[in-house]
Write a protein that holds these residues in place. Sequence first.
Motif, mmCIF file in Angstrom:
data_model
loop_
_atom_site.group_PDB
_atom_site.id
_atom_site.type_symbol
_atom_site.label_atom_id
_atom_site.label_comp_id
_atom_site.label_asym_id
_atom_site.label_seq_id
_atom_site.Cartn_x
_atom_site.Cartn_y
_atom_site.Cartn_z
ATOM 1 N N GLY A 86 -0.352 12.945 -7.194
ATOM 2 C CA GLY A 86 0.312 14.238 -7.346
ATOM 3 C C GLY A 86 1.776 14.111 -7.701
ATOM 4 O O GLY A 86 2.362 15.018 -8.307
ATOM 5 N N ASN A 87 2.371 12.983 -7.344
ATOM 6 C CA ASN A 87 3.769 12.713 -7.683
ATOM 7 C C ASN A 87 3.914 11.914 -8.967
ATOM 8 O O ASN A 87 4.992 11.393 -9.267
ATOM 9 C CB ASN A 87 4.449 11.967 -6.533
ATOM 10 N N GLY A 88 2.795 11.770 -9.705
ATOM 11 C CA GLY A 88 2.852 11.067 -10.975
ATOM 12 C C GLY A 88 2.874 9.569 -10.869
ATOM 13 O O GLY A 88 3.260 8.872 -11.815
ATOM 14 N N SER A 89 2.445 9.042 -9.718
ATOM 15 C CA SER A 89 2.482 7.586 -9.489
ATOM 16 C C SER A 89 1.105 7.036 -9.143
ATOM 17 O O SER A 89 0.967 6.182 -8.258
ATOM 18 C CB SER A 89 3.476 7.262 -8.367
ATOM 19 N N PHE A 90 0.070 7.549 -9.812
ATOM 20 C CA PHE A 90 -1.287 7.062 -9.564
ATOM 21 C C PHE A 90 -1.353 5.553 -9.776
ATOM 22 O O PHE A 90 -0.857 5.028 -10.766
ATOM 23 C CB PHE A 90 -2.269 7.750 -10.508
ATOM 24 N N ASP A 91 -1.952 4.863 -8.816
ATOM 25 C CA ASP A 91 -2.063 3.403 -8.866
ATOM 26 C C ASP A 91 -3.529 3.026 -8.699
ATOM 27 O O ASP A 91 -4.123 3.275 -7.653
ATOM 28 C CB ASP A 91 -1.214 2.788 -7.746
ATOM 29 N N ALA A 92 -4.109 2.412 -9.728
ATOM 30 C CA ALA A 92 -5.537 2.084 -9.700
ATOM 31 C C ALA A 92 -5.858 0.803 -8.945
ATOM 32 O O ALA A 92 -7.031 0.447 -8.795
ATOM 33 C CB ALA A 92 -6.068 1.974 -11.128
ATOM 34 N N ALA A 93 -4.849 0.098 -8.430
ATOM 35 C CA ALA A 93 -5.126 -1.136 -7.680
ATOM 36 C C ALA A 93 -5.955 -0.814 -6.453
ATOM 37 O O ALA A 93 -5.667 0.143 -5.725
ATOM 38 C CB ALA A 93 -3.808 -1.800 -7.265
ATOM 39 N N PRO A 94 -6.999 -1.602 -6.176
ATOM 40 C CA PRO A 94 -7.850 -1.323 -5.015
ATOM 41 C C PRO A 94 -7.076 -1.438 -3.700
ATOM 42 O O PRO A 94 -6.211 -2.295 -3.543
ATOM 43 C CB PRO A 94 -8.937 -2.405 -5.095
ATOM 44 N N PHE A 95 -7.412 -0.562 -2.764
ATOM 45 C CA PHE A 95 -6.963 -0.723 -1.381
ATOM 46 C C PHE A 95 -8.149 -1.224 -0.567
ATOM 47 O O PHE A 95 -9.222 -0.622 -0.592
ATOM 48 C CB PHE A 95 -6.451 0.586 -0.785
ATOM 49 N N VAL A 96 -7.951 -2.342 0.148
ATOM 50 C CA VAL A 96 -8.986 -2.892 1.023
ATOM 51 C C VAL A 96 -8.483 -2.814 2.455
ATOM 52 O O VAL A 96 -7.506 -3.473 2.819
ATOM 53 C CB VAL A 96 -9.325 -4.355 0.670
ATOM 54 N N GLY A 97 -9.152 -2.028 3.286
ATOM 55 C CA GLY A 97 -8.770 -1.904 4.682
ATOM 56 C C GLY A 97 -9.236 -3.107 5.489
ATOM 57 O O GLY A 97 -10.389 -3.528 5.391
ATOM 58 N N THR A 98 -8.335 -3.674 6.285
ATOM 59 C CA THR A 98 -8.646 -4.813 7.156
ATOM 60 C C THR A 98 -8.035 -4.562 8.531
ATOM 61 O O THR A 98 -7.277 -3.596 8.725
ATOM 62 C CB THR A 98 -8.052 -6.119 6.581
ATOM 63 N N LEU A 99 -8.327 -5.447 9.467
ATOM 64 C CA LEU A 99 -7.662 -5.361 10.765
ATOM 65 C C LEU A 99 -6.163 -5.570 10.610
ATOM 66 O O LEU A 99 -5.360 -4.928 11.295
ATOM 67 C CB LEU A 99 -8.232 -6.406 11.727
ATOM 68 N N GLU A 100 -5.779 -6.455 9.707
ATOM 69 C CA GLU A 100 -4.371 -6.777 9.550
ATOM 70 C C GLU A 100 -3.553 -5.579 9.084
ATOM 71 O O GLU A 100 -2.448 -5.330 9.587
ATOM 72 C CB GLU A 100 -4.194 -7.940 8.569
ATOM 73 N N ASN A 101 -4.071 -4.829 8.116
ATOM 74 C CA ASN A 101 -3.305 -3.679 7.628
ATOM 75 C C ASN A 101 -3.702 -2.371 8.306
ATOM 76 O O ASN A 101 -3.279 -1.295 7.890
ATOM 77 C CB ASN A 101 -3.401 -3.562 6.102
ATOM 78 N N GLU A 102 -4.529 -2.488 9.348
ATOM 79 C CA GLU A 102 -4.961 -1.350 10.166
ATOM 80 C C GLU A 102 -5.813 -0.357 9.389
ATOM 81 O O GLU A 102 -5.955 0.804 9.769
ATOM 82 C CB GLU A 102 -3.759 -0.650 10.823
ATOM 83 N N GLY A 103 -6.408 -0.837 8.296
ATOM 84 C CA GLY A 103 -7.350 -0.003 7.561
ATOM 85 C C GLY A 103 -8.689 0.109 8.251
ATOM 86 O O GLY A 103 -9.464 1.025 7.973
ATOM 87 N N VAL A 104 -8.996 -0.836 9.150
ATOM 88 C CA VAL A 104 -10.188 -0.774 9.995
ATOM 89 C C VAL A 104 -9.781 -1.091 11.430
ATOM 90 O O VAL A 104 -8.712 -1.644 11.682
ATOM 91 C CB VAL A 104 -11.307 -1.739 9.535
ATOM 92 N N GLY A 105 -10.651 -0.756 12.366
ATOM 93 C CA GLY A 105 -10.376 -1.033 13.779
ATOM 94 C C GLY A 105 -11.496 -0.493 14.642
ATOM 95 O O GLY A 105 -12.528 -0.035 14.131
#
Length: 368
Positions: A310-329
């Motif tokens: 929405g701010n014009g900064s779309f980034d197609a790089a994948p995000f992978v959630g892990t314990l380290e980045n707190e994307g999973v828990g």
Amino acid sequence: MKTTKKAVVSGFAMIGAAVLLAGCGAAPESNGASGGAGSGASDYLPCMVSDAGGFDDKSFNQLGKEGVDAAAAELGSQTPIEVESQAETDYASNLQSLVDQGCNTIVTVGFLLAPAALESATANPDLEYVSIDDTVDSDFDGQTDAPNIKPIIFDTAQAAYLAGYLAAGTSKTGVVGTFGGLNIPTVSIFMDGFAQGVEKYNTDNGASVRVVGWDRAAQDGSFTGGFEANDTARQTAQAIIDQNVDVLLPVGGPIYQSAAVAVRDAGREIALVGVDADVFETDPTVGDLLLTSILKGIDVGTKDAIVAAGNGSFDAAPFVGTLENEGVGIADYHDWSDRVPAELTSKIEDLKAQIIDGSITVDSYLAG
């Protein structure tokens, strides 16, 4: 299904390391970068298509919708258009309807929507797409198949490992169980991580807790054939419970609701493990049954992607959630807190730290 699934897993194994390099940085910030109406975001229209589970699944469709809604509120954008799919045959037409309504970014939910998402993204290269739970890599070359698709995926095996260890440590019967909706990577990753955690508990404690419903060697187990809370799901849960299981992990959105019915019918103490959201919070009607939930940061990841777009900064790089980045828990134990020994809680924290620092590797198609 088995042949297709083997090909899919083979392809995902190829992409794991490459995707993780792109996605294992900091978790998406929950507040994002606010553009607001004054930045031109008021003209921006985010949209979303659910899979057949619907937006009230108390799970990943609901979390994705919450992320889109929160992003729209922060941006001051147009009200999101959000379309529910009743069946797989709805996916392509639902996506086309959103294209026709002038959506700028379209969020799709789940592995099964990926082919339709790819077709739509390829036909509309000027639009942006966010794919929850799938990398959209149909040719298995390690790259998302369209440059305008951002995958948001989760190495939930890491969190499921902790839940499996916890389940084994709290089981009184020495038998824990799991079942899923479909034998696809985003479902089986939970089941396989769970089984690995049980194996670790057995090794550490000289125990022999058994897992019913998933065979790690065969990479197959008990599945309902879909993601509906129906009598098939209840019967599948019942068949597992009948094998003396006292901790049960249902993986597949609303199917936990059918598992809860089977648990209550059993008339003995059986704990449920939720998935995706903290089910204790999203569905209090089953709160008393929940030992914990295996969490995905779907809402946070989706919000971050939409705010950026929405701010014009779309980034197609994948995000992978892990314990380290707190994307999973894993969630709090809530009503079961007094039934989990302090030393077991401490051990779970130790295991989490060891997974984060690389001392323990949890096998999954996303493991680097």
